[in-house]
Design an enzyme around this catalytic site. Structure first.
Site, PDB file in Angstrom:
ATOM      1  N   LEU A  48       1.690  -4.794 -17.725  1.00 37.68           N
ATOM      2  CA  LEU A  48       1.305  -5.140 -16.347  1.00 37.68           C
ATOM      3  C   LEU A  48       0.001  -4.418 -16.027  1.00 37.68           C
ATOM      4  O   LEU A  48      -0.140  -3.238 -16.340  1.00 37.68           O
ATOM      5  CB  LEU A  48       2.403  -4.649 -15.373  1.00 37.68           C
ATOM      6  N   ASP A  93       1.825  -2.861   4.325  1.00 31.32           N
ATOM      7  CA  ASP A  93       1.598  -2.527   5.739  1.00 31.32           C
ATOM      8  C   ASP A  93       2.907  -2.203   6.467  1.00 31.32           C
ATOM      9  O   ASP A  93       3.954  -2.741   6.148  1.00 31.32           O
ATOM     10  CB  ASP A  93       0.891  -3.706   6.423  1.00 31.32           C
ATOM     11  N   HIS A 131       4.153   6.845   5.246  1.00 27.36           N
ATOM     12  CA  HIS A 131       3.354   6.731   4.021  1.00 27.36           C
ATOM     13  C   HIS A 131       4.127   7.309   2.836  1.00 27.36           C
ATOM     14  O   HIS A 131       4.137   6.735   1.755  1.00 27.36           O
ATOM     15  CB  HIS A 131       2.009   7.457   4.167  1.00 27.36           C
TER      16      HIS A 131
HETATM   17  C1  IPE Z   1      -4.485  -3.061   5.796  1.00 29.76           C
HETATM   18  O1  IPE Z   1      -3.642  -2.591   6.766  1.00 29.76           O
HETATM   19  C2  IPE Z   1      -4.929  -1.955   4.882  1.00 29.76           C
HETATM   20  C3  IPE Z   1      -3.921  -1.400   4.001  1.00 29.76           C
HETATM   21  C4  IPE Z   1      -2.663  -1.778   3.902  1.00 29.76           C
HETATM   22  C5  IPE Z   1      -4.361  -0.344   3.143  1.00 29.76           C
HETATM   23  P1  IPE Z   1      -4.153  -2.096   8.196  1.00 29.76           P
HETATM   24  O2  IPE Z   1      -2.963  -1.594   8.900  1.00 29.76           O
HETATM   25  O3  IPE Z   1      -5.293  -1.164   8.027  1.00 29.76           O
HETATM   26  O4  IPE Z   1      -4.699  -3.434   8.849  1.00 29.76           O
HETATM   27  P2  IPE Z   1      -4.859  -3.857  10.387  1.00 29.76           P
HETATM   28  O5  IPE Z   1      -5.612  -2.741  11.044  1.00 29.76           O
HETATM   29  O6  IPE Z   1      -3.494  -4.005  10.949  1.00 29.76           O
HETATM   30  O7  IPE Z   1      -5.597  -5.154  10.356  1.00 29.76           O
HETATM   31  C1  IPE Z   2      -0.118   0.747   5.794  1.00 23.91           C
HETATM   32  O1  IPE Z   2       0.662   1.181   6.849  1.00 23.91           O
HETATM   33  C2  IPE Z   2      -0.719   1.877   4.999  1.00 23.91           C
HETATM   34  C3  IPE Z   2      -2.171   2.027   5.169  1.00 23.91           C
HETATM   35  C4  IPE Z   2      -2.932   1.289   5.887  1.00 23.91           C
HETATM   36  C5  IPE Z   2      -2.773   3.114   4.445  1.00 23.91           C
HETATM   37  P1  IPE Z   2       0.036   1.488   8.274  1.00 23.91           P
HETATM   38  O2  IPE Z   2      -0.339   2.930   8.315  1.00 23.91           O
HETATM   39  O3  IPE Z   2      -1.070   0.547   8.583  1.00 23.91           O
HETATM   40  O4  IPE Z   2       1.269   1.228   9.215  1.00 23.91           O
HETATM   41  P2  IPE Z   2       1.251   0.516  10.628  1.00 23.91           P
HETATM   42  O5  IPE Z   2       0.608  -0.821  10.439  1.00 23.91           O
HETATM   43  O6  IPE Z   2       0.466   1.400  11.554  1.00 23.91           O
HETATM   44  O7  IPE Z   2       2.689   0.412  11.010  1.00 23.91           O
HETATM   45 MG    MG Z   3      -1.102  -1.266   9.445  1.00 22.96          MG
END
Ligand code: IPE
Ligand code: IPE
Ligand code: MG
Length: 245
Positions: free
Chosen positions: A138, A26, A43
């Site tokens: 792994l 995240d 990303h």
């Molecule tokens: C969780 O992160 C999903 C992934 C990392 C794929 P999100 O960014 O979607 O979660 P919330 O919305 O902060 O709970």
């Molecule tokens: C995690 O990073 C990747 C996915 C959920 C696919 P985010 O896109 O949720 O990044 P933030 O949380 O908005 O910074």
């Molecule tokens: Mg996120």
């Protein structure tokens, strides 16, 4: 090859490794926003961090690494971002499956294969699983269109479809109907970006895992962070509801 800093490795007991580490990758969007870039640039940088996690797991001798790539809730994001994430996952598999294969990584996928997941991506996942199926260093599981609640619902549907007598259903049986019946419970869950929640990741498998949180945003995650998480994990006491002797 870069490897884990010996000073970080020194405190780790390589004979007491968690069998299964799971990462909520995240903070990509915030990483990009902090630099005045569009979210998708975050990303893109997350790919490097994913390989840091894989190399960390290989160096440390972890058997199972599961990463959250796209949740059942992530479809709520702007269509352009969703489209990017689908194509990006496809692209990473295409570009890097052979490298993972050469590293001895077995790739698996969990998540709902519903109409929203393009056939092309499903084919790519099947291709990567088939290519790497005999590898044993792994197991890297990618959770795509994955939701912990959806997984439990799908397991219940599978039990019912087989006409199993409700009085025969216990935890062991339900676990056999999850997306990957061979996946062990998670020992250590890592979440980056300073959020303290599971966001619907591996709800069943996380029941007794240790949780490790860091403010580091996913694109900045390195194998040293993985080693630090494991060091902390080894200094915890797991009781599983019992009493520590
Ligand atoms: C969780 O992160 C999903 C992934 C990392 C794929 P999100 O960014 O979607 O979660 P919330 O919305 O902060 O709970
Ligand atoms: C995690 O990073 C990747 C996915 C959920 C696919 P985010 O896109 O949720 O990044 P933030 O949380 O908005 O910074
Ligand atoms: Mg996120």
């Amino acid at each position: 090859m870069v490897s884990i800093d010996p000073s970080v490795l020194a405190g780790i007991d390589l004979s007491q490794m968690p069998a299964h580490v799971a990462c909520v990758m995240d903070g990509n969007g915030r990483w990009a926003q902090q630099r005045g870039l569009p979210r998708i640039e975050g990303h893109k940088m997350g790919e490097h961090a994913l390989f840091e996690a894989v190399h960390g797991a290989l160096e440390l001798g972890i058997d199972w690494l599961t990463v959250y790539a796209f949740s059942t809730e992530n479809w709520k994001r702007p269509p352009d971002e969703v489209k990017f994430l689908i194509n990006f996952n496809d692209d990473i598999l295409l570009r890097r499956q052979h490298e993972l294969h050469e590293l001895g990584v077995q790739m698996r996928f969990v998540g709902r294969r519903d109409w929203r997941v393009p056939k092309r991506l499903i084919r790519r996942m099947d291709e990567a699983s088939a290519l790497t199926r005999n590898n044993s260093r792994l197991v890297l599981t990618i959770a795509f269109n994955y939701g912990g609640r959806a997984e439990i619902v799908d397991a219940c549907k599978s039990l019912m479809a087989q006409g199993i007598d409700p009085s025969k259903v216990d935890e062991k049986m339900l676990a056999k109907h999850l997306y990957d019946p061979q996946m062990p419970d998670v020992d250590l869950m890592i979440r980056t970006s300073g959020e303290f929640r599971t966001s619907n990741f591996l709800l069943w498998e996380l029941a007794y895992s240790e949780m490790w949180f860091t403010d580091v945003l996913w694109p900045d995650f390195t194998r040293e962070h993985m080693a630090q998480a494991i060091y902390d994990f080894q200094n915890r006491t797991r009781r599983y509801g019992g009493v520590h002797a």
